[in-house]
Design an enzyme around this catalytic site. Sequence first.
Site, PDB file in Angstrom:
ATOM      1  N   GLN A 189      -6.167 -10.986   3.658  1.00  0.00           N
ATOM      2  CA  GLN A 189      -5.299 -10.923   4.823  1.00  0.00           C
ATOM      3  C   GLN A 189      -5.460  -9.603   5.571  1.00  0.00           C
ATOM      4  O   GLN A 189      -5.504  -9.568   6.805  1.00  0.00           O
ATOM      5  CB  GLN A 189      -3.836 -11.105   4.386  1.00  0.00           C
ATOM      6  CG  GLN A 189      -2.815 -10.927   5.499  1.00  0.00           C
ATOM      7  CD  GLN A 189      -2.960 -11.958   6.600  1.00  0.00           C
ATOM      8  OE1 GLN A 189      -3.372 -13.078   6.341  1.00  0.00           O
ATOM      9  NE2 GLN A 189      -2.630 -11.578   7.828  1.00  0.00           N
TER      10      GLN A 189
ATOM     11  N   GLN B 240       4.411  -9.770   3.131  1.00  0.00           N
ATOM     12  CA  GLN B 240       4.321  -9.304   1.751  1.00  0.00           C
ATOM     13  C   GLN B 240       5.614  -9.584   0.992  1.00  0.00           C
ATOM     14  O   GLN B 240       5.599  -9.919  -0.190  1.00  0.00           O
ATOM     15  CB  GLN B 240       3.990  -7.812   1.742  1.00  0.00           C
ATOM     16  CG  GLN B 240       2.592  -7.519   2.247  1.00  0.00           C
ATOM     17  CD  GLN B 240       2.378  -6.048   2.594  1.00  0.00           C
ATOM     18  OE1 GLN B 240       3.326  -5.320   2.903  1.00  0.00           O
ATOM     19  NE2 GLN B 240       1.135  -5.600   2.573  1.00  0.00           N
TER      20      GLN B 240
ATOM     21  N   ASP C 270       3.456  -4.786  10.918  1.00  0.00           N
ATOM     22  CA  ASP C 270       3.518  -6.239  10.984  1.00  0.00           C
ATOM     23  C   ASP C 270       3.391  -6.920   9.627  1.00  0.00           C
ATOM     24  O   ASP C 270       3.870  -8.045   9.447  1.00  0.00           O
ATOM     25  CB  ASP C 270       2.401  -6.763  11.895  1.00  0.00           C
ATOM     26  CG  ASP C 270       2.468  -6.165  13.290  1.00  0.00           C
ATOM     27  OD1 ASP C 270       3.593  -5.982  13.783  1.00  0.00           O
ATOM     28  OD2 ASP C 270       1.412  -5.882  13.873  1.00  0.00           O
ATOM     29  N   GLU C 271       2.742  -6.267   8.673  1.00  0.00           N
ATOM     30  CA  GLU C 271       2.364  -6.964   7.452  1.00  0.00           C
ATOM     31  C   GLU C 271       3.483  -7.095   6.416  1.00  0.00           C
ATOM     32  O   GLU C 271       3.478  -7.997   5.586  1.00  0.00           O
ATOM     33  CB  GLU C 271       1.175  -6.245   6.772  1.00  0.00           C
ATOM     34  CG  GLU C 271      -0.135  -6.370   7.503  1.00  0.00           C
ATOM     35  CD  GLU C 271      -0.206  -5.437   8.700  1.00  0.00           C
ATOM     36  OE1 GLU C 271       0.500  -4.412   8.694  1.00  0.00           O
ATOM     37  OE2 GLU C 271      -0.937  -5.751   9.650  1.00  0.00           O
TER      38      GLU C 271
ATOM     39  N   THR D   3     -12.153  -9.526   2.239  1.00  0.00           N
ATOM     40  CA  THR D   3     -12.043 -10.788   2.979  1.00  0.00           C
ATOM     41  C   THR D   3     -10.623 -11.354   2.945  1.00  0.00           C
ATOM     42  O   THR D   3     -10.430 -12.528   3.258  1.00  0.00           O
ATOM     43  CB  THR D   3     -13.008 -11.840   2.388  1.00  0.00           C
ATOM     44  OG1 THR D   3     -12.735 -11.994   0.979  1.00  0.00           O
ATOM     45  CG2 THR D   3     -14.457 -11.434   2.576  1.00  0.00           C
TER      46      THR D   3
ATOM     47  N   CYS E 132       0.806  -1.216   0.000  1.00  0.00           N
ATOM     48  CA  CYS E 132       0.000   0.000   0.000  1.00  0.00           C
ATOM     49  C   CYS E 132       0.841   1.269   0.000  1.00  0.00           C
ATOM     50  O   CYS E 132       0.314   2.354  -0.245  1.00  0.00           O
ATOM     51  CB  CYS E 132      -0.941   0.007   1.201  1.00  0.00           C
ATOM     52  SG  CYS E 132      -0.113  -0.139   2.791  1.00  0.00           S
TER      53      CYS E 132
END
Length: 448
Positions: free
Chosen positions: A194, A122, A117-118, A192, A47
């Site tokens: 992660q 990725q 955290d993501e 819907t 993002c």
Amino acid sequence: MLICLTANHRNASFDLLEKLSVGTADVARDLVAQSSFVQGAVVLATCNRFEAYLDIDEPVTAGISLAVEEAAESFSSASGTDVGELRDSLTVLCGDNVADHLFAVSSGLESVVVGEDEIAGQVKRALSTARVEGTTSSDLERLFQRASHTSRGVKTKTGLGGAGRSLARLALDLAESRVTDWAQTRVLLVGTGQYARVTLANLRDRGVSDIRVFSPSGRAVVFAAKQGLEPVAADGFLDAIATADVVITCSTADTVVLDAAHLETAVTLPGALPRRLVIDLGLPRNVDPSVASVAGTELLDLETISLHAPLDELNAESDARALVDQAAAEYRAGKAEAAVTPAVVALRSHLFDLLDAEIDRSRSRGESAESTERALRHLVGVILHSPSVRARELARDGRADEVFAAVETLFGLGSAAAERAATAAAAADDQHSPDAVSLEHYRRSAEG
């Protein structure tokens, strides 16, 4: 040589990042298939960043420039962006700087919210996608695997993981001033994947229990069953918007899923709430900016969220950067050590060839073959041990050229011999270390 083309929240607009995240999924495969320079490619799109990690076989400046130009034109064409704007927004990193950068990125040190955290997941998925598409290379594999290992170390050995917050958590923090009581708040979650699961966990941490879920791709029923939520069907989307205090979109849909027309219709339905907050976490964006013009609607999007990113957790970040720097230094040292492998392999091959010749002569004189061969092989092993260890030490100190020069000077084994030995070693089992492969390979050939 590895290079990285990066456009991120520091050097590119969110509009450009949004465009780059659409339509470029297949570019890496086409780039590797068609380019004369690019041998491997891994694309990381999140993002707040778009990055292409390329493995090119031409280490000179001209080759780098051509590879960058090819990549820029390919990504520009696929995403519908102006190639000039893209060039101006790209930062190009080469050589050791690529590892430094990726290790920091995968550890969350380059994110909008430091320590998010993501990003580690990725980075792993970017490599997995490249494997599926057949665009990775051995050098890219090693780089990304080491990056994942580094991020795990940062998470377990520093406080960055606990201090760092995801964008979803930051968005809800910013929404605090608009929400009177989270426990009484009705939320519509759009998506819907992660990120939807991360957002859902953050909502529940705040005590939100009235959550409905809608999926543009029709996955709401399955997701809702697993998460204990109420699914929203396509024909109930507007009603769900009308009765929601907060609408959070985090879908991977390539098109806008919520626009002003949806809101204008929803607010006229019976039971519609007079005010609502829309939080758009999607990239590409899920919400058309025009929704902010609808009376009673407030929009919180990624660009706004990034402007309110908290100050870095100084101690945790300092510790994390020290670990990243250490990992990057070790990675560089390992590469330098591996660089002298062809010279060491050539030396070993040469000596074992001499050994075979000596054994043949011994046998021709009728000496005990077994005892002679055992003694000679042991002797060569002893002779090779110290030079091999020293060669690696010199390589790690940045003196690999001296190793090659010494081998060529002492034994007449120039670059051509080293390259032949390296090619032979590369045919061995790739899951073993280069030196172990080389030694075993030449021992087998000497003994065969």
